[in-house]
Design an enzyme around this catalytic site. Structure first.
Site, mmCIF file in Angstrom:
data_model
loop_
_atom_site.group_PDB
_atom_site.id
_atom_site.type_symbol
_atom_site.label_atom_id
_atom_site.label_comp_id
_atom_site.label_asym_id
_atom_site.label_seq_id
_atom_site.Cartn_x
_atom_site.Cartn_y
_atom_site.Cartn_z
ATOM 1 N N ARG A 28 41.930 49.999 -16.390
ATOM 2 C CA ARG A 28 42.521 51.283 -16.032
ATOM 3 C C ARG A 28 41.869 52.392 -16.855
ATOM 4 O O ARG A 28 41.665 53.496 -16.388
ATOM 5 C CB ARG A 28 44.042 51.285 -16.251
ATOM 6 N N CYS A 63 52.735 47.556 -17.202
ATOM 7 C CA CYS A 63 51.726 48.454 -17.778
ATOM 8 C C CYS A 63 52.069 49.866 -17.337
ATOM 9 O O CYS A 63 52.215 50.119 -16.133
ATOM 10 C CB CYS A 63 50.332 48.061 -17.278
ATOM 11 N N ASN A 64 52.217 50.774 -18.296
ATOM 12 C CA ASN A 64 52.521 52.170 -17.951
ATOM 13 C C ASN A 64 51.404 52.773 -17.098
ATOM 14 O O ASN A 64 51.652 53.313 -16.021
ATOM 15 C CB ASN A 64 52.685 53.018 -19.216
ATOM 16 N N THR A 65 50.178 52.675 -17.593
ATOM 17 C CA THR A 65 49.046 53.339 -16.933
ATOM 18 C C THR A 65 48.874 52.861 -15.498
ATOM 19 O O THR A 65 48.570 53.655 -14.600
ATOM 20 C CB THR A 65 47.744 53.092 -17.729
ATOM 21 N N ALA A 66 49.104 51.570 -15.272
ATOM 22 C CA ALA A 66 48.918 51.012 -13.925
ATOM 23 C C ALA A 66 49.887 51.631 -12.915
ATOM 24 O O ALA A 66 49.674 51.502 -11.701
ATOM 25 C CB ALA A 66 49.058 49.488 -13.953
ATOM 26 N N LYS A 91 44.722 45.325 -28.402
ATOM 27 C CA LYS A 91 44.099 44.518 -27.341
ATOM 28 C C LYS A 91 43.100 43.516 -27.930
ATOM 29 O O LYS A 91 42.887 42.444 -27.368
ATOM 30 C CB LYS A 91 43.381 45.423 -26.326
ATOM 31 N N CYS A 99 53.132 52.759 -23.685
ATOM 32 C CA CYS A 99 51.971 51.868 -23.548
ATOM 33 C C CYS A 99 52.445 50.505 -24.001
ATOM 34 O O CYS A 99 52.948 50.365 -25.128
ATOM 35 C CB CYS A 99 50.812 52.348 -24.412
#
Lengths: 231, 231
Positions: free
Chosen positions: A50, A85-88, A168, A199
């Site tokens: 992402r 996942c927030n961003t997703a 990560k 996140c």
């Protein structure tokens, strides 16, 4: 009433998905296995980044893989879906449009939580990857709520981005924790009375700095999953 | 070479499955999400109790549900399967016979590990639920290995069974740890120079008693999954 089965789009990152599963288990009152909820989890770390797609603008579009993952979870028996996942959630419309079952929206759940639990909130800090700010994901949901979303200044944003990358890579050193706490302190100085941990890597860090209440989007999502499963 | 996708039959119990996923992540060398392996995990705590079926002799047969779970994981894209529960390996033939992809056998992996890493081992203690002893699961695999399998005496077996039930109920108190360490000491007194942690609930406890080397079946399984996925 029969309990519902959750389908979880995971792997972004894999450890954050495990953290979410652990939160779901802890939030479920249980005396034996059978009291827990049934979760089918696609812990797929091969989804195109992402970050690369949104921040760097060079990567492959993750949407087609997210859509396939959602459809496979539906076919495997999930009654509803959640995205770990927030961003997703930038790709939420593609995912929700591709299946016939409900998809929980983590950011909407966070907003509902804040409106219910934190009266008179006028601004909230967001601890997240730069992709969250670039996409305006939180603003798009918070726009009519009366709650303003604030982000760290560029240098602190870079530090926070590095914290996420370190998690990560499996690094949870004291230095990583200190950098994270520095970003929290910075947002407090900018006027945030409360911050959203937005996140799932930062959720997995599970740090609670002094003097700044945090609402963890992963925890809110875990509660929403348990509530939806239990009906 | 393309990495393989693991399918994990989980939920027996759910926390033990999360523990296995965490072990897989820690065993995988990774700098970013994409370096991790893709695991599709059916964390299904609704599978009929193996304990009730085997120990109490009154419960529903778990085999049909395990078979369905395996077939759904195969349909969802798993290239091979693993079963995140020692006792459920009693149903291994039914599961392996129902799919066209390989199914890792945890007990065989444990035996291979012992033969490779622990020379001149003549007897090994087994820390497990009574279902393991009743089914003779470890003996059936170890029979021609020259390694004798020994179990706790009935009173200690009951104590250990209670430890497993407490972990399933979310209790990890000092008392639970002490009972577990007592069972380890007892097996050492019975002549075990090494014990196998042969219940994923005990693996999730992650206790390492003094003076008794343990080989954790969940850790061996996690390594086998990483090795098979990476090819």
């Amino acid at each position: 009433m029969k309990e519902k089965t959750a389908g979880i789009l995971g792997g972004m990152g894999p450890e954050a998905t495990v953290d979410l599963m652990q939160r779901i288990i802890r939030l479920t009152p249980a005396k034996d296995d059978i009291d827990h909820i049934h979760c089918i989890v696609d812990n797929n770390p091969k989804i195109p980044s992402r970050i690369k797609a949104i921040v760097e603008g060079t990567g492959e579009d993750p949407a087609p893989d997210l859509v396939k993952m959602a459809q496979r979870l539906e076919a495997a028996g999930a009654d509803f879906l959640a995205i770990a996942c927030n961003t997703a959630h930038y790709y939420y419309p593609a995912v929700a449009g591709a299946v016939d079952i409900p998809v929980i929206h983590m950011v909407k759940e966070v907003l509902d939580h804040l409106k219910t639990k934190v009266p008179d909130l006028d601004r909230v800090g967001v601890l997240a990857s730069p992709a969250i700010e670039i996409t305006g994901l939180y603003e798009s949901i918070f726009t009519h709520s009366g709650i303003r979303v604030i982000y760290p200044a560029p240098d602190v944003r870079d530090t926070l981005f590095n914290v996420i990358r370190q998690v990560k890579a499996g690094n949870r050193s004291a230095r990583v924790a200190k950098d994270y706490e520095g970003a929290c302190a910075h947002l407090r100085e900018k006027g945030a009375k409360l911050c959203i941990v937005a996140c799932t890597e930062l959720s997995a860090l599970d740090i609670h700095p002094d003097e700044l209440p945090l609402v963890d989007a992963a925890q809110v999502l875990a509660q929403a999953i348990v509530t939806m499963a239990k009906g």
